[in-house]
Enzyme design. Structure first.
Site, PDB file in Angstrom:
ATOM      1  N   ARG A 231      47.590  62.548  47.245  1.00  0.00           N
ATOM      2  CA  ARG A 231      46.759  63.213  48.252  1.00  0.00           C
ATOM      3  C   ARG A 231      46.153  62.132  49.138  1.00  0.00           C
ATOM      4  O   ARG A 231      45.724  61.081  48.646  1.00  0.00           O
ATOM      5  CB  ARG A 231      45.618  64.004  47.602  1.00  0.00           C
ATOM      6  CG  ARG A 231      46.019  65.322  46.998  1.00  0.00           C
ATOM      7  CD  ARG A 231      46.313  66.385  48.065  1.00  0.00           C
ATOM      8  NE  ARG A 231      46.602  67.677  47.472  1.00  0.00           N
ATOM      9  CZ  ARG A 231      47.832  68.133  47.205  1.00  0.00           C
ATOM     10  NH1 ARG A 231      48.888  67.388  47.490  1.00  0.00           N
ATOM     11  NH2 ARG A 231      47.999  69.341  46.682  1.00  0.00           N
ATOM     12  N   GLU A 260      45.997  66.051  57.481  1.00  0.00           N
ATOM     13  CA  GLU A 260      47.352  66.500  57.839  1.00  0.00           C
ATOM     14  C   GLU A 260      47.301  67.739  58.721  1.00  0.00           C
ATOM     15  O   GLU A 260      46.442  68.591  58.501  1.00  0.00           O
ATOM     16  CB  GLU A 260      48.145  66.804  56.555  1.00  0.00           C
ATOM     17  CG  GLU A 260      48.314  65.565  55.693  1.00  0.00           C
ATOM     18  CD  GLU A 260      48.961  65.853  54.340  1.00  0.00           C
ATOM     19  OE1 GLU A 260      49.359  67.008  54.093  1.00  0.00           O
ATOM     20  OE2 GLU A 260      49.058  64.914  53.540  1.00  0.00           O
ATOM     21  N   HIS A 278      54.534  64.727  54.398  1.00  0.00           N
ATOM     22  CA  HIS A 278      54.212  65.452  53.157  1.00  0.00           C
ATOM     23  C   HIS A 278      55.419  66.267  52.679  1.00  0.00           C
ATOM     24  O   HIS A 278      55.371  67.505  52.633  1.00  0.00           O
ATOM     25  CB  HIS A 278      52.992  66.354  53.361  1.00  0.00           C
ATOM     26  CG  HIS A 278      52.341  66.741  52.066  1.00  0.00           C
ATOM     27  ND1 HIS A 278      50.988  66.959  51.943  1.00  0.00           N
ATOM     28  CD2 HIS A 278      52.852  66.952  50.824  1.00  0.00           C
ATOM     29  CE1 HIS A 278      50.707  67.299  50.693  1.00  0.00           C
ATOM     30  NE2 HIS A 278      51.830  67.290  49.993  1.00  0.00           N
TER      31      HIS A 278
HETATM   32  P1  NAP Z   1      49.268  65.562  36.303  1.00  0.00           P
HETATM   33  O1  NAP Z   1      50.406  65.710  35.359  1.00  0.00           O
HETATM   34  O2  NAP Z   1      48.026  66.311  36.046  1.00  0.00           O
HETATM   35  O3  NAP Z   1      48.956  63.999  36.383  1.00  0.00           O
HETATM   36  C1  NAP Z   1      47.821  63.488  37.003  1.00  0.00           C
HETATM   37  C2  NAP Z   1      47.472  62.151  36.356  1.00  0.00           C
HETATM   38  O4  NAP Z   1      46.347  61.617  37.041  1.00  0.00           O
HETATM   39  C3  NAP Z   1      47.135  62.252  34.893  1.00  0.00           C
HETATM   40  O5  NAP Z   1      47.958  61.359  34.177  1.00  0.00           O
HETATM   41  C4  NAP Z   1      45.678  61.822  34.785  1.00  0.00           C
HETATM   42  O6  NAP Z   1      45.582  60.907  33.694  1.00  0.00           O
HETATM   43  C5  NAP Z   1      45.412  61.104  36.090  1.00  0.00           C
HETATM   44  N1  NAP Z   1      44.067  61.379  36.561  1.00  0.00           N
HETATM   45  C6  NAP Z   1      43.444  62.561  36.684  1.00  0.00           C
HETATM   46  N2  NAP Z   1      42.202  62.400  37.131  1.00  0.00           N
HETATM   47  C7  NAP Z   1      42.019  61.075  37.277  1.00  0.00           C
HETATM   48  C8  NAP Z   1      40.918  60.281  37.711  1.00  0.00           C
HETATM   49  N3  NAP Z   1      39.742  60.844  38.059  1.00  0.00           N
HETATM   50  N4  NAP Z   1      41.102  58.943  37.751  1.00  0.00           N
HETATM   51  C9  NAP Z   1      42.264  58.396  37.407  1.00  0.00           C
HETATM   52  N5  NAP Z   1      43.335  59.092  37.001  1.00  0.00           N
HETATM   53  C10 NAP Z   1      43.209  60.421  36.930  1.00  0.00           C
HETATM   54  O7  NAP Z   1      49.709  65.942  37.771  1.00  0.00           O
HETATM   55  P2  NAP Z   1      51.147  65.783  38.455  1.00  0.00           P
HETATM   56  O8  NAP Z   1      51.936  67.017  38.266  1.00  0.00           O
HETATM   57  O9  NAP Z   1      51.732  64.473  38.052  1.00  0.00           O
HETATM   58  O10 NAP Z   1      50.699  65.733  40.003  1.00  0.00           O
HETATM   59  C11 NAP Z   1      49.868  64.698  40.469  1.00  0.00           C
HETATM   60  C12 NAP Z   1      49.414  64.983  41.882  1.00  0.00           C
HETATM   61  O11 NAP Z   1      50.485  64.777  42.789  1.00  0.00           O
HETATM   62  C13 NAP Z   1      48.972  66.427  42.156  1.00  0.00           C
HETATM   63  O12 NAP Z   1      47.642  66.661  41.754  1.00  0.00           O
HETATM   64  C14 NAP Z   1      49.162  66.555  43.645  1.00  0.00           C
HETATM   65  O13 NAP Z   1      47.963  66.325  44.336  1.00  0.00           O
HETATM   66  C15 NAP Z   1      50.182  65.464  43.977  1.00  0.00           C
HETATM   67  N6  NAP Z   1      51.427  66.057  44.520  1.00  0.00           N
HETATM   68  C16 NAP Z   1      51.883  65.659  45.728  1.00  0.00           C
HETATM   69  C17 NAP Z   1      53.057  66.208  46.224  1.00  0.00           C
HETATM   70  C18 NAP Z   1      53.632  65.815  47.562  1.00  0.00           C
HETATM   71  O14 NAP Z   1      54.299  66.620  48.170  1.00  0.00           O
HETATM   72  N7  NAP Z   1      53.446  64.587  48.011  1.00  0.00           N
HETATM   73  C19 NAP Z   1      53.735  67.182  45.499  1.00  0.00           C
HETATM   74  C20 NAP Z   1      53.243  67.532  44.247  1.00  0.00           C
HETATM   75  C21 NAP Z   1      52.090  66.961  43.764  1.00  0.00           C
HETATM   76  P3  NAP Z   1      44.243  60.806  32.820  1.00  0.00           P
HETATM   77  O15 NAP Z   1      43.950  62.218  32.370  1.00  0.00           O
HETATM   78  O16 NAP Z   1      44.565  59.858  31.720  1.00  0.00           O
HETATM   79  O17 NAP Z   1      43.202  60.263  33.751  1.00  0.00           O
END
Ligand code: NAP
Length: 315
Positions: A231, A260, A278
């Site tokens: 993000r 965006e 994006h």
């Molecule tokens: P996820 O499985 O929930 O992974 C998020 C990771 O971030 C977890 O390993 C968590 O680890 C860590 N995290 C959470 N809060 C944190 C904090 N305050 N400080 C540091 N680390 C933190 O989510 P995902 O499915 O991988 O998706 C991740 C993100 O990618 C989404 O939330 C979305 O915003 C983004 N995304 C972008 C696109 C795009 O089109 N570019 C598409 C899909 C998703 P810990 O719990 O150990 O902290």
């Protein structure tokens, strides 16, 4: 049984919207010319809301929907949803995890390749007719370089396995150490100082806002490239622009931005950045799977009183 009333607050692709319209009474808040009028007329009937991953849902809107039971997010990121508010009111919130993981990880790897090996700049070089006049630039060998991942979740792990296959070394930071074969840094600054590519893969929202700030970019340093597929809010964008302008960091590959679809003019003018609109999950296959899961969550809720992918905060 009457069809449940659904409020739609984002533009939806036909492969999601048409099946929704077949099974629900859909009210298009996104396109409504008079939104307060729509809410006054239909708000009391609305039981479900469908929004996009990047949609911000203000609490006054939810106040106008007293019978709301579920928000189904078409996307994995739900940083635009007021989660505590939903918890307090007992509103379920679902998203579309897993089905988009591979595509988003591919984009991160693409940005590492494009920035590290200069592919976008070299493509411009060739198309501008420069090749007959001079040799192409030399770039950076990726194998052996260090990739530091902020947020080793589903997408972060898929990035880690991909860059491992390229012979790159993976380390990560997050709120806790995980049982994975990668080095853990409890501190983001230390991770940035250690790696060549800092990849942002954490959720957006208040907890991570501007986490990658001027200090982290300073630690990343001249050897370092910032990749962001998570993000825009996680990175202090003005600080990033300043770091790129000053040569504090080497380059950046960005799929996401703070405002965006508006991208800072300074970034558009730079030769050492690669910018994507994006498109992390933007393939036919994945968007269809996301649409199916978004609707399946509504169907499950209104059919059985259960959902398929409740967000962890509400589990
Ligand atoms: P996820 O499985 O929930 O992974 C998020 C990771 O971030 C977890 O390993 C968590 O680890 C860590 N995290 C959470 N809060 C944190 C904090 N305050 N400080 C540091 N680390 C933190 O989510 P995902 O499915 O991988 O998706 C991740 C993100 O990618 C989404 O939330 C979305 O915003 C983004 N995304 C972008 C696109 C795009 O089109 N570019 C598409 C899909 C998703 P810990 O719990 O150990 O902290």
């Amino acid at each position: 049984m009457p069809q449940p009333d659904i409020l739609v607050t984002a533009p939806l692709p036909p492969f999601l919207y048409e099946p929704l319209k077949a099974d629900y009474r859909c009210h298009d808040h996104y396109q409504a010319s008079h939104k307060p009028g729509l809410l006054a007329a239909e708000g009391a009937r609305i039981r479900g809301l469908v929004q996009g991953g990047g949609t911000v849902t203000p609490t006054p809107l939810l106040d106008a929907l007293p019978r709301l039971e579920i928000i189904s997010v078409f996307g994995v990121g739900y940083d635009g949803v007021p989660v505590q508010y939903c918890k307090d009111r007992g509103i379920k919130v679902t998203n579309t995890p897993d089905v988009l993981t591979d595509d988003v990880a591919d984009v991160a790897v693409g940005l590492i390749l494009m920035t590290g090996r200069g592919f976008v700049r070299l493509n411009r070089f060739l198309q501008a007719g420069e090749w007959p006049k001079k040799s192409p630039e030399l770039t950076t060998k990726l194998s052996g370089r260090k990739v530091g991942i902020l947020g080793l979740g589903r997408i972060g792990k898929a990035i880690a396995s991909r860059v491992s296959a390229l012979g790159m070394q993976v380390s990560y930071t997050g709120r806790s150490r995980q049982d994975v074969p990668y080095r853990y840094f409890p501190d983001l600054h230390a991770l940035a100082a250690d790696c060549d590519f800092l990849v942002v893969a954490s959720p957006g929202g208040a907890a991570t806002r501007n986490m990658v700030d001027a200090g982290v970019l300073q630690a990343l340093g001249k050897k370092g490239t910032l990749i962001n597929i998570a993000r825009g809010s996680v990175v202090d964008e003005p600080a990033l622009v300043a770091a790129l302008q000053a040569g504090t960091i080497k380059a950046a590959g960005l799929d996401v931005f703070v405002d965006e679809p508006n991208v800072p003019a300074e970034l558009l003018a730079m030769d050492n950045v690669v910018l994507l609109p994006h498109v992390g999950s933007a393939t036919h296959e994945t968007r269809k799977a996301m649409g199916d899961l978004c609707k399946a969550n509504l169907d499950a809720w209104f059919g059985t009183g259960r959902v398929l992918t409740l967000i962890p905060e509400l589990a």
